[in-house]
Design an enzyme around this catalytic site. Structure first.
Site, PDB file in Angstrom:
ATOM      1  N   ASP A  19      -0.300  13.442  19.686  1.00  0.00           N
ATOM      2  CA  ASP A  19      -1.183  12.275  19.576  1.00  0.00           C
ATOM      3  C   ASP A  19      -2.175  12.526  18.446  1.00  0.00           C
ATOM      4  O   ASP A  19      -2.705  13.629  18.321  1.00  0.00           O
ATOM      5  CB  ASP A  19      -1.904  12.076  20.913  1.00  0.00           C
ATOM      6  N   ASN A  21      -4.731   9.983  17.636  1.00  0.00           N
ATOM      7  CA  ASN A  21      -5.927   9.143  17.712  1.00  0.00           C
ATOM      8  C   ASN A  21      -6.562   9.086  19.096  1.00  0.00           C
ATOM      9  O   ASN A  21      -7.366   8.205  19.385  1.00  0.00           O
ATOM     10  CB  ASN A  21      -5.599   7.726  17.232  1.00  0.00           C
ATOM     11  N   ASP A  23      -5.498   8.298  22.061  1.00  0.00           N
ATOM     12  CA  ASP A  23      -5.161   7.322  23.096  1.00  0.00           C
ATOM     13  C   ASP A  23      -4.181   7.901  24.121  1.00  0.00           C
ATOM     14  O   ASP A  23      -3.723   7.196  25.026  1.00  0.00           O
ATOM     15  CB  ASP A  23      -4.612   6.029  22.489  1.00  0.00           C
ATOM     16  N   ASP A  27       2.299   9.839  18.436  1.00  0.00           N
ATOM     17  CA  ASP A  27       2.476   8.783  17.434  1.00  0.00           C
ATOM     18  C   ASP A  27       3.025   9.355  16.126  1.00  0.00           C
ATOM     19  O   ASP A  27       3.169  10.569  15.969  1.00  0.00           O
ATOM     20  CB  ASP A  27       1.158   8.037  17.207  1.00  0.00           C
ATOM     21  N   ASP A  96      17.236   6.409  16.277  1.00  0.00           N
ATOM     22  CA  ASP A  96      17.969   6.145  17.505  1.00  0.00           C
ATOM     23  C   ASP A  96      18.416   4.686  17.442  1.00  0.00           C
ATOM     24  O   ASP A  96      17.591   3.781  17.274  1.00  0.00           O
ATOM     25  CB  ASP A  96      17.041   6.364  18.711  1.00  0.00           C
ATOM     26  N   ASP A 197      22.929   5.313  20.928  1.00  0.00           N
ATOM     27  CA  ASP A 197      22.727   5.331  22.377  1.00  0.00           C
ATOM     28  C   ASP A 197      23.930   4.755  23.122  1.00  0.00           C
ATOM     29  O   ASP A 197      24.472   3.716  22.719  1.00  0.00           O
ATOM     30  CB  ASP A 197      21.473   4.476  22.675  1.00  0.00           C
ATOM     31  N   GLU A 249      25.995   9.073  21.564  1.00  0.00           N
ATOM     32  CA  GLU A 249      25.815   9.525  22.940  1.00  0.00           C
ATOM     33  C   GLU A 249      26.913   8.855  23.756  1.00  0.00           C
ATOM     34  O   GLU A 249      26.977   7.632  23.830  1.00  0.00           O
ATOM     35  CB  GLU A 249      24.441   9.128  23.479  1.00  0.00           C
TER      36      GLU A 249
END
Ligand code: ISL
Ligand code: CA
Length: 536
Positions: A19, A21, A23, A27, A96, A197, A249
Protein backbone atom coordinates in the site's frame (compact mmCIF):
# COMPACT_ATOMS: atom_id res chain seq x y z
CA UNK A 1 11.15 -16.03 -29.29
CA UNK A 2 10.44 -18.29 -26.35
CA UNK A 3 11.81 -15.70 -23.93
CA UNK A 4 9.38 -17.09 -21.36
CA UNK A 5 11.35 -20.31 -21.22
CA UNK A 6 14.36 -18.61 -19.66
CA UNK A 7 12.47 -16.47 -17.22
CA UNK A 8 11.33 -16.57 -13.65
CA UNK A 9 7.81 -15.15 -13.36
CA UNK A 10 6.54 -13.54 -10.18
CA UNK A 11 2.86 -13.30 -9.37
CA UNK A 12 1.62 -10.16 -7.66
CA UNK A 13 -1.73 -10.06 -5.92
CA UNK A 14 -1.99 -6.27 -5.99
CA UNK A 15 -4.40 -5.88 -3.11
CA UNK A 16 -1.89 -7.45 -0.74
CA UNK A 17 1.50 -6.44 -2.08
CA UNK A 18 2.27 -2.87 -0.98
CA UNK A 19 0.00 0.00 0.00
CA UNK A 20 1.38 3.45 -0.84
CA UNK A 21 -1.31 5.82 0.49
CA UNK A 22 -2.45 4.40 3.80
CA UNK A 23 -5.91 3.23 2.73
CA UNK A 24 -5.02 -0.35 3.63
CA UNK A 25 -5.20 -1.62 0.05
CA UNK A 26 -2.14 -2.47 -2.02
CA UNK A 27 -1.79 -0.39 -5.18
CA UNK A 28 0.20 0.21 -8.35
CA UNK A 29 2.47 2.96 -6.94
CA UNK A 30 3.20 0.46 -4.16
CA UNK A 31 4.25 -2.13 -6.73
CA UNK A 32 6.48 0.40 -8.49
CA UNK A 33 8.19 1.17 -5.19
CA UNK A 34 9.08 -2.52 -4.82
CA UNK A 35 10.35 -3.28 -8.31
CA UNK A 36 13.92 -3.32 -7.05
CA UNK A 37 13.01 -6.24 -4.81
CA UNK A 38 11.86 -8.20 -7.86
CA UNK A 39 14.88 -7.23 -9.88
CA UNK A 40 17.12 -8.52 -7.12
CA UNK A 41 15.30 -11.82 -7.26
CA UNK A 42 16.06 -12.01 -10.97
CA UNK A 43 12.43 -11.86 -12.02
CA UNK A 44 11.94 -11.52 -15.79
CA UNK A 45 8.20 -10.97 -15.75
CA UNK A 46 5.38 -10.12 -13.40
CA UNK A 47 1.97 -11.70 -13.66
CA UNK A 48 -0.35 -9.10 -12.23
CA UNK A 49 -3.61 -10.43 -10.81
CA UNK A 50 -6.46 -8.20 -12.07
CA UNK A 51 -6.14 -4.43 -11.59
CA UNK A 52 -9.08 -3.50 -13.80
CA UNK A 53 -12.17 -1.68 -12.67
CA UNK A 54 -14.21 -4.05 -10.56
CA UNK A 55 -16.76 -4.05 -7.74
CA UNK A 56 -14.49 -6.65 -6.09
CA UNK A 57 -16.97 -9.40 -5.40
CA UNK A 58 -14.06 -11.71 -6.27
CA UNK A 59 -11.23 -9.20 -5.84
CA UNK A 60 -10.90 -8.14 -9.43
CA UNK A 61 -11.85 -11.42 -11.10
CA UNK A 62 -15.20 -9.71 -11.69
CA UNK A 63 -14.30 -7.01 -14.19
CA UNK A 64 -16.62 -4.10 -14.92
CA UNK A 65 -14.31 -2.29 -17.35
CA UNK A 66 -11.34 -3.93 -19.09
CA UNK A 67 -9.87 -0.60 -20.15
CA UNK A 68 -9.88 1.13 -16.79
CA UNK A 69 -7.82 0.70 -13.67
CA UNK A 70 -9.60 0.11 -10.38
CA UNK A 71 -9.26 3.53 -8.67
CA UNK A 72 -8.23 1.78 -5.44
CA UNK A 73 -5.13 0.63 -7.29
CA UNK A 74 -4.34 3.91 -9.04
CA UNK A 75 -4.80 5.44 -12.47
CA UNK A 76 -3.98 4.46 -16.03
CA UNK A 77 -0.99 6.80 -15.76
CA UNK A 78 0.25 4.74 -12.83
CA UNK A 79 -0.21 1.59 -14.90
CA UNK A 80 1.74 3.06 -17.82
CA UNK A 81 4.44 4.10 -15.40
CA UNK A 82 4.56 0.57 -13.98
CA UNK A 83 5.01 -0.91 -17.45
CA UNK A 84 7.82 1.58 -18.17
CA UNK A 85 9.58 1.26 -14.82
CA UNK A 86 9.43 -2.51 -15.02
CA UNK A 87 10.80 -2.48 -18.55
CA UNK A 88 13.68 -0.29 -17.40
CA UNK A 89 14.59 -3.16 -15.06
CA UNK A 90 14.21 -5.84 -17.71
CA UNK A 91 10.87 -6.98 -16.29
CA UNK A 92 7.86 -7.66 -18.48
CA UNK A 93 4.24 -7.32 -17.41
CA UNK A 94 1.70 -10.09 -17.94
CA UNK A 95 -1.92 -9.12 -17.42
CA UNK A 96 -4.64 -11.36 -16.07
CA UNK A 97 -7.20 -11.89 -18.81
CA UNK A 98 -10.51 -12.84 -17.26
CA UNK A 99 -12.80 -13.51 -20.21
CA UNK A 100 -14.98 -16.39 -19.14
CA UNK A 101 -17.16 -13.91 -17.31
CA UNK A 102 -17.59 -10.24 -16.54
CA UNK A 103 -19.02 -8.49 -13.54
CA UNK A 104 -22.76 -7.92 -13.73
CA UNK A 105 -21.76 -4.25 -13.35
CA UNK A 106 -20.14 -4.33 -16.77
CA UNK A 107 -21.85 -2.14 -19.38
CA UNK A 108 -22.41 -5.20 -21.61
CA UNK A 109 -24.30 -6.99 -18.89
CA UNK A 110 -26.38 -4.01 -17.91
CA UNK A 111 -27.40 -3.60 -21.56
CA UNK A 112 -27.92 -7.31 -21.92
CA UNK A 113 -30.78 -7.15 -19.42
CA UNK A 114 -32.77 -5.64 -22.27
CA UNK A 115 -33.70 -8.28 -24.84
CA UNK A 116 -33.76 -5.69 -27.60
CA UNK A 117 -30.32 -4.29 -26.95
CA UNK A 118 -27.29 -4.93 -29.13
CA UNK A 119 -25.83 -6.83 -26.17
CA UNK A 120 -28.77 -9.17 -25.66
CA UNK A 121 -26.75 -12.26 -26.61
CA UNK A 122 -23.49 -11.41 -24.88
CA UNK A 123 -24.33 -13.77 -22.01
CA UNK A 124 -26.14 -17.08 -21.50
CA UNK A 125 -29.76 -16.27 -20.80
CA UNK A 126 -32.39 -18.96 -20.34
CA UNK A 127 -35.86 -19.51 -19.04
CA UNK A 128 -36.59 -21.64 -16.02
CA UNK A 129 -39.09 -24.49 -15.97
CA UNK A 130 -42.82 -23.81 -15.54
CA UNK A 131 -42.49 -25.39 -12.09
CA UNK A 132 -40.07 -22.68 -11.03
CA UNK A 133 -37.00 -24.86 -11.61
CA UNK A 134 -33.69 -23.52 -12.85
CA UNK A 135 -32.78 -23.77 -16.58
CA UNK A 136 -30.55 -26.79 -15.89
CA UNK A 137 -28.99 -28.78 -13.05
CA UNK A 138 -25.40 -27.58 -13.36
CA UNK A 139 -23.47 -26.62 -10.25
CA UNK A 140 -20.98 -23.78 -9.93
CA UNK A 141 -17.35 -23.59 -8.80
CA UNK A 142 -18.12 -21.63 -5.65
CA UNK A 143 -20.60 -24.11 -4.27
CA UNK A 144 -23.83 -22.42 -5.26
CA UNK A 145 -26.43 -22.61 -8.02
CA UNK A 146 -25.06 -21.24 -11.23
CA UNK A 147 -28.25 -19.52 -12.43
CA UNK A 148 -29.54 -16.20 -11.19
CA UNK A 149 -32.89 -14.68 -12.09
CA UNK A 150 -32.90 -11.19 -13.52
CA UNK A 151 -36.22 -9.45 -12.85
CA UNK A 152 -35.75 -6.96 -15.68
CA UNK A 153 -35.22 -9.52 -18.41
CA UNK A 154 -37.37 -12.12 -16.65
CA UNK A 155 -34.77 -14.77 -17.44
CA UNK A 156 -31.90 -16.48 -15.70
CA UNK A 157 -28.25 -15.87 -16.54
CA UNK A 158 -25.47 -18.42 -16.18
CA UNK A 159 -22.69 -17.80 -13.68
CA UNK A 160 -20.24 -20.64 -13.06
CA UNK A 161 -18.56 -18.54 -10.35
CA UNK A 162 -20.07 -15.90 -8.02
CA UNK A 163 -23.54 -14.46 -8.66
CA UNK A 164 -22.10 -11.24 -10.00
CA UNK A 165 -19.75 -13.02 -12.43
CA UNK A 166 -21.90 -13.68 -15.51
CA UNK A 167 -20.51 -16.10 -18.12
CA UNK A 168 -19.91 -14.60 -21.57
CA UNK A 169 -21.53 -16.29 -24.55
CA UNK A 170 -18.92 -17.19 -27.16
CA UNK A 171 -21.57 -18.48 -29.53
CA UNK A 172 -21.94 -14.79 -30.31
CA UNK A 173 -18.94 -13.88 -32.52
CA UNK A 174 -19.10 -10.28 -31.35
CA UNK A 175 -17.95 -11.32 -27.89
CA UNK A 176 -14.72 -12.71 -29.30
CA UNK A 177 -14.16 -9.52 -31.30
CA UNK A 178 -14.56 -7.49 -28.12
CA UNK A 179 -11.99 -9.68 -26.38
CA UNK A 180 -9.53 -9.27 -29.24
CA UNK A 181 -9.89 -5.49 -29.00
CA UNK A 182 -9.23 -5.60 -25.29
CA UNK A 183 -6.11 -7.68 -25.87
CA UNK A 184 -4.85 -5.25 -28.51
CA UNK A 185 -5.50 -2.35 -26.14
CA UNK A 186 -3.13 -3.86 -23.57
CA UNK A 187 -0.60 -5.24 -26.03
CA UNK A 188 -0.26 -1.78 -27.59
CA UNK A 189 0.58 -0.48 -24.14
CA UNK A 190 3.51 -2.86 -24.09
CA UNK A 191 2.38 -5.77 -21.94
CA UNK A 192 4.10 -9.02 -22.83
CA UNK A 193 1.21 -11.43 -22.59
CA UNK A 194 -1.65 -12.78 -20.57
CA UNK A 195 -2.45 -15.26 -17.84
CA UNK A 196 -5.82 -16.50 -19.06
CA UNK A 197 -8.28 -17.16 -16.27
CA UNK A 198 -10.21 -20.48 -16.39
CA UNK A 199 -9.55 -20.50 -20.10
CA UNK A 200 -10.54 -24.12 -20.81
CA UNK A 201 -14.20 -23.54 -19.94
CA UNK A 202 -15.04 -20.73 -22.36
CA UNK A 203 -17.11 -22.75 -24.79
CA UNK A 204 -20.35 -24.27 -23.58
CA UNK A 205 -21.66 -26.74 -26.16
CA UNK A 206 -25.21 -26.74 -24.86
CA UNK A 207 -27.11 -25.84 -21.73
CA UNK A 208 -28.56 -29.30 -21.26
CA UNK A 209 -28.90 -30.83 -17.84
CA UNK A 210 -26.40 -33.48 -16.91
CA UNK A 211 -27.06 -37.02 -15.72
CA UNK A 212 -23.94 -36.84 -13.52
CA UNK A 213 -24.65 -35.81 -10.00
CA UNK A 214 -21.20 -35.32 -8.61
CA UNK A 215 -19.73 -31.92 -7.83
CA UNK A 216 -19.40 -29.78 -10.94
CA UNK A 217 -22.45 -31.31 -12.51
CA UNK A 218 -22.62 -30.23 -16.13
CA UNK A 219 -18.88 -29.81 -16.65
CA UNK A 220 -18.93 -32.21 -19.63
CA UNK A 221 -20.67 -29.36 -21.46
CA UNK A 222 -17.77 -26.95 -21.09
CA UNK A 223 -14.46 -28.56 -20.02
CA UNK A 224 -11.79 -28.31 -22.75
CA UNK A 225 -14.15 -28.57 -25.73
CA UNK A 226 -13.25 -28.10 -29.38
CA UNK A 227 -15.03 -24.71 -29.39
CA UNK A 228 -12.51 -23.47 -26.84
CA UNK A 229 -9.61 -24.65 -29.00
CA UNK A 230 -11.03 -22.69 -31.92
CA UNK A 231 -11.32 -19.55 -29.81
CA UNK A 232 -7.74 -19.93 -28.62
CA UNK A 233 -6.47 -20.25 -32.17
CA UNK A 234 -8.23 -17.02 -33.07
CA UNK A 235 -6.75 -15.24 -30.07
CA UNK A 236 -3.32 -16.51 -31.04
CA UNK A 237 -3.47 -14.46 -34.22
CA UNK A 238 -3.76 -11.28 -32.16
CA UNK A 239 -0.98 -12.43 -29.83
CA UNK A 240 1.31 -13.18 -32.76
CA UNK A 241 1.03 -9.59 -33.98
CA UNK A 242 2.90 -8.70 -30.79
CA UNK A 243 4.96 -11.84 -30.12
CA UNK A 244 3.09 -12.19 -26.82
CA UNK A 245 2.92 -15.21 -24.55
CA UNK A 246 -0.01 -16.82 -22.76
CA UNK A 247 -0.32 -19.12 -19.84
CA UNK A 248 -3.76 -20.59 -19.41
CA UNK A 249 -5.29 -21.46 -16.10
CA UNK A 250 -6.94 -24.76 -16.97
CA UNK A 251 -9.15 -26.45 -14.44
CA UNK A 252 -9.52 -30.25 -14.23
CA UNK A 253 -7.16 -30.68 -17.13
CA UNK A 254 -5.49 -34.00 -17.95
CA UNK A 255 -1.97 -34.14 -19.41
CA UNK A 256 -3.44 -35.04 -22.76
CA UNK A 257 -5.82 -32.09 -22.76
CA UNK A 258 -3.00 -29.85 -21.62
CA UNK A 259 -0.90 -31.01 -24.55
CA UNK A 260 -3.71 -30.15 -26.93
CA UNK A 261 -3.91 -26.69 -25.39
CA UNK A 262 -0.24 -25.86 -25.56
CA UNK A 263 1.53 -27.95 -28.18
CA UNK A 264 3.44 -25.30 -30.21
CA UNK A 265 2.18 -26.53 -33.58
CA UNK A 266 -1.44 -26.05 -32.50
CA UNK A 267 -1.01 -22.30 -31.98
CA UNK A 268 -3.13 -21.96 -28.89
CA UNK A 269 -1.50 -21.33 -25.50
CA UNK A 270 2.19 -21.40 -24.58
CA UNK A 271 1.71 -23.25 -21.31
CA UNK A 272 -0.92 -24.04 -18.71
CA UNK A 273 -1.42 -24.15 -14.97
CA UNK A 274 -2.59 -27.65 -14.20
CA UNK A 275 -3.97 -28.69 -10.83
CA UNK A 276 -3.30 -32.37 -10.33
CA UNK A 277 -0.23 -31.89 -8.13
CA UNK A 278 -2.30 -29.58 -5.93
CA UNK A 279 -4.71 -32.41 -5.25
CA UNK A 280 -2.33 -34.83 -3.52
CA UNK A 281 -3.58 -33.71 -0.12
CA UNK A 282 -7.30 -33.97 -0.73
CA UNK A 283 -10.14 -36.38 -1.39
CA UNK A 284 -11.99 -35.29 -4.52
CA UNK A 285 -12.55 -31.68 -3.41
CA UNK A 286 -10.09 -29.35 -1.74
CA UNK A 287 -12.39 -29.01 1.29
CA UNK A 288 -11.82 -32.67 2.15
CA UNK A 289 -8.21 -32.63 3.15
CA UNK A 290 -6.12 -35.74 3.68
CA UNK A 291 -2.58 -36.18 4.82
CA UNK A 292 -0.06 -35.04 2.23
CA UNK A 293 1.59 -38.03 0.57
CA UNK A 294 4.97 -37.08 -0.87
CA UNK A 295 5.14 -40.18 -3.05
CA UNK A 296 1.85 -39.32 -4.80
CA UNK A 297 3.15 -35.78 -5.27
CA UNK A 298 6.44 -36.98 -6.82
CA UNK A 299 4.61 -39.37 -9.13
CA UNK A 300 2.24 -36.69 -10.24
CA UNK A 301 5.00 -34.16 -10.92
CA UNK A 302 6.94 -36.82 -12.80
CA UNK A 303 3.94 -37.70 -14.93
CA UNK A 304 3.41 -34.08 -15.95
CA UNK A 305 7.12 -33.50 -16.56
CA UNK A 306 7.19 -36.47 -18.91
CA UNK A 307 3.95 -35.89 -20.73
CA UNK A 308 4.48 -32.24 -21.62
CA UNK A 309 7.51 -30.86 -23.31
CA UNK A 310 7.17 -27.60 -21.41
CA UNK A 311 4.79 -26.25 -18.81
CA UNK A 312 4.24 -23.70 -16.06
CA UNK A 313 5.66 -24.87 -12.73
CA UNK A 314 4.09 -23.54 -9.54
CA UNK A 315 3.55 -24.45 -5.90
CA UNK A 316 1.58 -21.40 -4.78
CA UNK A 317 -0.84 -18.80 -6.03
CA UNK A 318 -3.68 -16.63 -4.74
CA UNK A 319 -6.14 -19.57 -4.79
CA UNK A 320 -4.04 -22.08 -2.85
CA UNK A 321 -2.86 -22.32 0.74
CA UNK A 322 0.85 -21.65 1.32
CA UNK A 323 3.27 -24.39 0.33
CA UNK A 324 5.41 -24.80 3.47
CA UNK A 325 2.66 -26.00 5.83
CA UNK A 326 1.22 -28.02 2.98
CA UNK A 327 4.10 -29.80 1.26
CA UNK A 328 6.89 -28.92 3.67
CA UNK A 329 7.13 -28.69 7.45
CA UNK A 330 6.57 -25.74 9.77
CA UNK A 331 8.96 -27.37 12.20
CA UNK A 332 11.65 -27.22 9.54
CA UNK A 333 10.34 -23.95 8.18
CA UNK A 334 13.60 -22.69 6.72
CA UNK A 335 14.88 -26.02 5.45
CA UNK A 336 11.63 -27.05 3.82
CA UNK A 337 11.08 -23.54 2.41
CA UNK A 338 14.44 -23.84 0.71
CA UNK A 339 13.72 -27.35 -0.49
CA UNK A 340 10.48 -26.24 -2.09
CA UNK A 341 12.38 -23.41 -3.76
CA UNK A 342 14.74 -25.95 -5.30
CA UNK A 343 11.81 -27.99 -6.54
CA UNK A 344 10.09 -24.97 -8.07
CA UNK A 345 13.23 -23.71 -9.79
CA UNK A 346 14.74 -26.94 -11.06
CA UNK A 347 11.85 -28.78 -12.64
CA UNK A 348 11.61 -28.34 -16.40
CA UNK A 349 9.32 -25.46 -17.31
CA UNK A 350 8.72 -21.81 -16.47
CA UNK A 351 8.73 -21.25 -12.70
CA UNK A 352 6.03 -19.02 -11.22
CA UNK A 353 6.74 -17.67 -7.74
CA UNK A 354 3.85 -16.22 -5.78
CA UNK A 355 4.44 -13.13 -3.64
CA UNK A 356 5.66 -14.07 -0.18
CA UNK A 357 6.82 -17.52 -1.24
CA UNK A 358 10.35 -16.12 -1.51
CA UNK A 359 10.36 -15.30 2.21
CA UNK A 360 8.52 -18.43 3.32
CA UNK A 361 5.22 -16.80 4.28
CA UNK A 362 2.73 -19.09 5.99
CA UNK A 363 -1.06 -19.46 6.06
CA UNK A 364 -3.20 -16.85 7.83
CA UNK A 365 -3.47 -16.89 11.63
CA UNK A 366 -7.13 -15.86 11.79
CA UNK A 367 -9.31 -17.40 14.46
CA UNK A 368 -12.78 -16.39 13.24
CA UNK A 369 -14.81 -16.48 10.08
CA UNK A 370 -15.37 -12.71 10.40
CA UNK A 371 -11.72 -12.08 9.64
CA UNK A 372 -12.02 -13.64 6.18
CA UNK A 373 -12.86 -11.86 2.95
CA UNK A 374 -13.01 -14.50 0.20
CA UNK A 375 -16.39 -15.00 -1.45
CA UNK A 376 -15.71 -18.70 -1.95
CA UNK A 377 -14.92 -19.28 1.74
CA UNK A 378 -18.07 -17.43 2.74
CA UNK A 379 -20.26 -19.43 0.38
CA UNK A 380 -18.83 -22.70 1.51
CA UNK A 381 -19.24 -21.78 5.17
CA UNK A 382 -22.92 -21.07 4.43
CA UNK A 383 -23.36 -24.47 2.83
CA UNK A 384 -21.66 -26.21 5.75
CA UNK A 385 -24.08 -24.41 8.05
CA UNK A 386 -26.98 -25.58 5.96
CA UNK A 387 -25.78 -29.15 6.45
CA UNK A 388 -25.59 -28.55 10.22
CA UNK A 389 -21.86 -29.10 10.35
CA UNK A 390 -20.78 -27.97 13.83
CA UNK A 391 -18.94 -24.68 14.10
CA UNK A 392 -15.62 -26.24 15.12
CA UNK A 393 -15.53 -28.54 12.15
CA UNK A 394 -16.65 -25.76 9.79
CA UNK A 395 -13.77 -23.64 10.92
CA UNK A 396 -11.33 -26.50 10.57
CA UNK A 397 -12.41 -27.09 6.98
CA UNK A 398 -12.32 -23.42 6.01
CA UNK A 399 -9.06 -22.71 7.76
CA UNK A 400 -7.17 -25.39 5.93
CA UNK A 401 -8.40 -24.71 2.43
CA UNK A 402 -9.45 -21.05 2.30
CA UNK A 403 -7.96 -18.97 -0.47
CA UNK A 404 -7.37 -16.19 2.05
CA UNK A 405 -4.49 -18.25 3.41
CA UNK A 406 -2.28 -16.89 0.67
CA UNK A 407 -3.89 -13.47 0.43
CA UNK A 408 -2.69 -11.86 3.65
CA UNK A 409 -0.47 -8.82 3.02
CA UNK A 410 3.20 -9.16 2.16
CA UNK A 411 5.47 -9.02 5.19
CA UNK A 412 8.13 -6.44 4.42
CA UNK A 413 9.29 -5.60 7.95
CA UNK A 414 8.65 -6.47 11.59
CA UNK A 415 6.97 -3.07 12.06
CA UNK A 416 3.26 -2.26 12.27
CA UNK A 417 1.28 -4.26 9.69
CA UNK A 418 4.51 -5.80 8.46
CA UNK A 419 5.30 -2.58 6.59
CA UNK A 420 2.41 -3.24 4.21
CA UNK A 421 0.35 -0.19 5.13
CA UNK A 422 0.23 2.78 7.50
CA UNK A 423 -3.52 2.35 7.70
CA UNK A 424 -5.84 -0.54 8.46
CA UNK A 425 -5.09 -3.45 6.14
CA UNK A 426 -8.04 -4.77 4.10
CA UNK A 427 -7.10 -8.29 5.27
CA UNK A 428 -5.21 -9.01 8.48
CA UNK A 429 -1.43 -9.19 8.40
CA UNK A 430 -0.11 -12.41 9.93
CA UNK A 431 1.32 -11.77 13.40
CA UNK A 432 4.29 -13.92 12.52
CA UNK A 433 5.61 -10.90 10.56
CA UNK A 434 7.73 -10.26 13.62
CA UNK A 435 9.65 -13.38 12.71
CA UNK A 436 9.03 -13.75 8.99
CA UNK A 437 9.72 -10.60 7.00
CA UNK A 438 11.87 -9.44 4.13
CA UNK A 439 13.97 -6.90 6.07
CA UNK A 440 15.19 -9.55 8.46
CA UNK A 441 15.92 -12.00 5.65
CA UNK A 442 17.79 -9.42 3.58
CA UNK A 443 20.24 -9.05 6.44
CA UNK A 444 20.70 -12.83 6.72
CA UNK A 445 22.79 -14.62 4.08
CA UNK A 446 21.29 -17.92 5.27
CA UNK A 447 17.63 -16.86 4.85
CA UNK A 448 15.01 -18.29 2.53
CA UNK A 449 15.13 -15.02 0.58
CA UNK A 450 18.91 -15.22 0.13
CA UNK A 451 18.49 -18.82 -0.98
CA UNK A 452 15.90 -17.87 -3.61
CA UNK A 453 18.22 -15.18 -4.95
CA UNK A 454 21.12 -17.60 -5.19
CA UNK A 455 18.99 -20.29 -6.82
CA UNK A 456 17.54 -17.87 -9.30
CA UNK A 457 21.06 -16.74 -10.23
CA UNK A 458 22.22 -20.35 -10.55
CA UNK A 459 19.31 -21.11 -12.85
CA UNK A 460 20.10 -18.06 -14.96
CA UNK A 461 23.73 -19.10 -15.35
CA UNK A 462 23.15 -22.81 -15.83
CA UNK A 463 21.65 -23.68 -19.18
CA UNK A 464 20.97 -27.27 -18.26
CA UNK A 465 18.77 -26.20 -15.34
CA UNK A 466 16.61 -24.17 -17.70
CA UNK A 467 16.56 -26.12 -20.91
CA UNK A 468 17.81 -29.59 -20.01
CA UNK A 469 15.67 -32.71 -20.21
CA UNK A 470 13.97 -34.11 -17.13
CA UNK A 471 14.80 -37.70 -16.14
CA UNK A 472 13.24 -39.16 -13.01
CA UNK A 473 15.71 -41.06 -10.82
CA UNK A 474 13.91 -41.80 -7.59
CA UNK A 475 10.44 -41.23 -6.19
CA UNK A 476 10.27 -42.98 -2.85
CA UNK A 477 8.34 -42.41 0.35
CA UNK A 478 10.37 -39.34 1.14
CA UNK A 479 13.15 -38.87 -1.41
CA UNK A 480 12.60 -37.35 -4.82
CA UNK A 481 15.53 -37.25 -7.23
CA UNK A 482 15.80 -36.30 -10.88
CA UNK A 483 18.36 -35.38 -13.44
CA UNK A 484 18.41 -32.49 -15.84
CA UNK A 485 20.63 -33.12 -18.86
CA UNK A 486 21.66 -31.36 -22.02
CA UNK A 487 24.49 -32.62 -24.23
CA UNK A 488 27.51 -33.26 -22.06
CA UNK A 489 26.12 -31.31 -19.16
CA UNK A 490 23.90 -32.61 -16.36
CA UNK A 491 22.68 -31.83 -12.86
CA UNK A 492 21.06 -34.10 -10.33
CA UNK A 493 18.57 -32.79 -7.79
CA UNK A 494 17.93 -34.78 -4.61
CA UNK A 495 15.22 -33.75 -2.16
CA UNK A 496 14.31 -35.24 1.21
CA UNK A 497 10.65 -34.48 1.92
CA UNK A 498 10.67 -35.49 5.57
CA UNK A 499 11.34 -34.51 9.18
CA UNK A 500 13.45 -37.70 9.24
CA UNK A 501 16.94 -38.23 7.83
CA UNK A 502 17.29 -40.25 4.63
CA UNK A 503 19.76 -42.21 2.54
CA UNK A 504 19.94 -41.51 -1.15
CA UNK A 505 21.89 -43.41 -3.76
CA UNK A 506 23.21 -40.36 -5.58
CA UNK A 507 26.66 -38.79 -5.52
CA UNK A 508 28.34 -35.88 -7.18
CA UNK A 509 29.92 -32.47 -6.71
CA UNK A 510 27.65 -30.13 -4.76
CA UNK A 511 26.42 -27.00 -6.54
CA UNK A 512 23.98 -25.98 -3.82
CA UNK A 513 22.89 -27.59 -0.59
CA UNK A 514 20.58 -26.11 2.03
CA UNK A 515 22.72 -27.48 4.87
CA UNK A 516 25.79 -25.78 3.42
CA UNK A 517 27.46 -29.09 2.59
CA UNK A 518 30.36 -29.14 0.17
CA UNK A 519 30.47 -32.86 -0.45
CA UNK A 520 27.53 -35.21 -0.59
CA UNK A 521 27.70 -38.89 0.39
CA UNK A 522 24.01 -39.68 0.12
CA UNK A 523 23.18 -39.15 3.78
CA UNK A 524 20.50 -36.50 4.10
CA UNK A 525 19.23 -34.35 6.94
CA UNK A 526 15.51 -33.54 7.34
CA UNK A 527 14.29 -31.50 4.36
CA UNK A 528 17.72 -31.44 2.84
CA UNK A 529 17.87 -30.34 -0.78
CA UNK A 530 20.96 -30.74 -2.89
CA UNK A 531 21.84 -29.91 -6.47
CA UNK A 532 24.74 -31.96 -7.80
CA UNK A 533 26.82 -31.20 -10.87
CA UNK A 534 26.58 -34.35 -13.04
CA UNK A 535 25.78 -37.21 -10.71
CA UNK A 536 23.19 -39.84 -11.44
O1 ISL B 1 -9.80 -22.06 -6.00
C1 ISL B 1 -10.63 -22.67 -6.61
C2 ISL B 1 -11.86 -23.16 -6.03
O2 ISL B 1 -11.59 -23.97 -4.97
C3 ISL B 1 -10.49 -22.94 -8.00
O3 ISL B 1 -11.43 -23.83 -8.47
C4 ISL B 1 -10.63 -21.63 -8.74
O4 ISL B 1 -11.92 -21.15 -8.60
C5 ISL B 1 -10.33 -21.88 -10.16
O5 ISL B 1 -9.01 -22.25 -10.18
C6 ISL B 1 -10.54 -20.64 -11.00
O6 ISL B 1 -9.73 -19.61 -10.52
C7 ISL B 1 -9.69 -18.42 -11.21
O7 ISL B 1 -10.97 -17.92 -11.58
C8 ISL B 1 -11.82 -17.55 -10.52
C9 ISL B 1 -11.14 -16.67 -9.48
O8 ISL B 1 -11.95 -16.56 -8.34
C10 ISL B 1 -9.78 -17.20 -9.09
O9 ISL B 1 -9.15 -16.33 -8.20
C11 ISL B 1 -9.01 -17.36 -10.37
O10 ISL B 1 -7.67 -17.73 -10.15
C12 ISL B 1 -12.97 -16.83 -11.15
O11 ISL B 1 -12.51 -15.80 -11.98
CA1 CA C 1 -3.59 2.02 -1.38
Amino acid sequence: MDWWKDTLIYQIYPRSFQDSNGDGVGDIPGIISRLDHLQELGVGAIWLSPVYKSPNADNGYDISDYREINPEYGTMEDMDRLIGEARARGIRIIMDLVINHTSTDHYWFRQSRDKNSAYADYYYWARGGADGSLPNNWTGFFGEDCWEFDPQRCEYYLHLFAKTQADLNYHNPEVLEEVKDIMRFWLRKGVAGFRCDVINILWKDSLESSPKRLALTGSEHYLSLEGTHEILRELRQVLDEYDAMTVGETVFVTPRQARDLCAPERNELNMVFSFEHMECDQYFLKWFKRKFRPKAFFDCLTKWQRELDWNAVYLENHDQPRSIPRFGSERYWKESGKLLAVLALTLRGTPFIYQGQEIGMLDFDFTRMRQLNDVESKNVEKILRRFHIPQKLRWKIIRRASRDNARTPFQWTDGPNGGFTDGRPWLGVNHNCERINLAQQEADPDSIWSWYKALSALRRETEVLRRGTFEPLEAGKQVFAYRRASGEDACTVVLNFSDQPAEAAHRGAVMMDNYGRETFDGRMQPWEAVILRQGN
